[in-house]
Scaffold this active site. Structure first.
Site, short mmCIF file in Angstrom:
data_model
loop_
_atom_site.label_atom_id
_atom_site.label_comp_id
_atom_site.label_asym_id
_atom_site.label_seq_id
_atom_site.Cartn_x
_atom_site.Cartn_y
_atom_site.Cartn_z
N HIS A 144 0.83 -1.21 0.00
CA HIS A 144 0.00 0.00 0.00
C HIS A 144 0.86 1.26 0.00
O HIS A 144 2.05 1.20 0.30
CB HIS A 144 -0.93 0.01 1.22
CG HIS A 144 -2.10 -0.92 1.09
ND1 HIS A 144 -1.99 -2.27 1.35
CD2 HIS A 144 -3.38 -0.70 0.70
CE1 HIS A 144 -3.16 -2.84 1.13
NE2 HIS A 144 -4.02 -1.92 0.73
N LYS A 148 -0.97 4.88 4.58
CA LYS A 148 -1.92 3.96 5.21
C LYS A 148 -1.60 3.82 6.71
O LYS A 148 -0.45 3.63 7.09
CB LYS A 148 -1.87 2.59 4.52
CG LYS A 148 -2.90 1.63 5.05
CD LYS A 148 -3.10 0.45 4.13
CE LYS A 148 -4.07 -0.56 4.73
NZ LYS A 148 -5.39 0.02 5.03
#
Ligand code: NAP
Length: 259
Positions: A144, A148
């Site tokens: 990600h 995040k």
């Protein structure tokens, strides 16, 4: 309070977005505005009064906020008879249980908690459960963007649970692994008996690789969200279906016919 009544076929469903100025919220507002059968009636940001939702007559609210705010938001929505489509991650089993209890006292309110709105990611989770029955080894690598907040991702947790279900159904025990010495945690987290490796890297959006190994072969499932727009068909599916599914649904697959 009673759930928001179904709109007549000609009137668009009235939708609010919580976390409307965030990355996902901005994309969701655009997607709702573009959909002819939906009307965006409220954009809510941090610190805004949720009573704006009832004043605007919202029937469905999309929550794309932060893990620390989402449970309070959804409790408020249930108490005010507004269906909720939730993409915010960080939901624990305990928090889900509290939702079930609240929903049991609510009249016809639907809540969808979707760890991943991307259709391909939902399919990958399902396919992983099937593949898990046939392979000795399975590991997950989730990747990600660097902003995040939580790790491993909700999708990776659900994929691990799906693999564990598949292995249990096939009577498979622990995976083969001779590692005796791993002082730095190089083998990653272990979720439901499955090793999960989380990568955080600038330039990424949301990506998952599930690697299965058997004697002399490897099978790889991969899903990439290159842009947040990839989540929007799933968000809209959730908004259109949530009123028809009273109570709690965890995972968008609950609204898809995946057998
Ligand atoms: P983001 O850009 O940080 O957006 C979050 C927004 O929520 C911010 O605008 C924030 O405002 C706002 N906010 C914070 N508390 C709030 C509250 N109480 N009420 C209303 N708004 C509030 O994050 P993002 O990338 O859009 O992601 C949002 C969530 O969706 C995260 O949990 C992420 O993991 C999840 N996500 C889910 C999927 C999926 O498919 N299910 C996909 C991608 C992301 P401030 O800026 O003022 O703090």
């Amino acid at each position: 309070m009673n759930a928001s009544s179904s709109p007549s076929p000609s009137s668009p469903r009235r939708v609010a977005v919580l976390g409307a100025s965030g990355r996902m919220g901005t994309a969701a507002c655009r997607a709702v505005e573009k959909a002819e059968d939906l009307e965006l009636v409220a954009r809510i940001g941090r610190g805004d009064d949720l009573s704006a939702l009832t004043e605007a007559g919202a029937e469905v609210a999309i929550d794309l906020t932060v893990p620390s705010a989402t449970a309070d938001n959804v409790h408020w929505l249930i108490d005010h008879g507004i269906h909720a489509v939730v993409g915010t991650t960080g939901w624990t089993e305990e928090a889900l249980q509290e939702l079930r209890t609240r929903l049991a006292a609510a009249d016809g309110v639907g809540v969808l908690i979707a760890p991943n709105f991307a259709i391909g990611a939902v399919l990958a989770m399902r396919f992983a459960e099937i593949a898990a029955r046939y392979y000795d080894s399975a590991e997950i690598i989730e990747m990600h963007h660097e902003k995040k907040l939580d790790a491993p991702s909700g999708t990776a947790r659900h994929t691990a649970a799906a693999i564990a279900r598949g292995r249990a159904a096939a009577g498979l025990g622990a995976m083969p692994d001779a590692t005796e010495h791993d002082p730095d945690g190089a083998r990653g987290a272990v979720v439901d008996g499955v090793h999960v490796h989380a990568v955080r890297q600038r330039g990424l959006v949301a990506h998952e690789v599930v690697q299965f190994g058997g004697v002399g072969e490897q099978f790889v499932l991969r899903h990439d969200s290159f842009d947040r727009i990839s989540f929007m068909p799933g968000v809209l599916l959730g908004v259109r279906e949530v009123a028809a599914h009273p109570g709690l649904t965890v995972g968008l697959d609950g609204y898809m016919d995946l057998g």
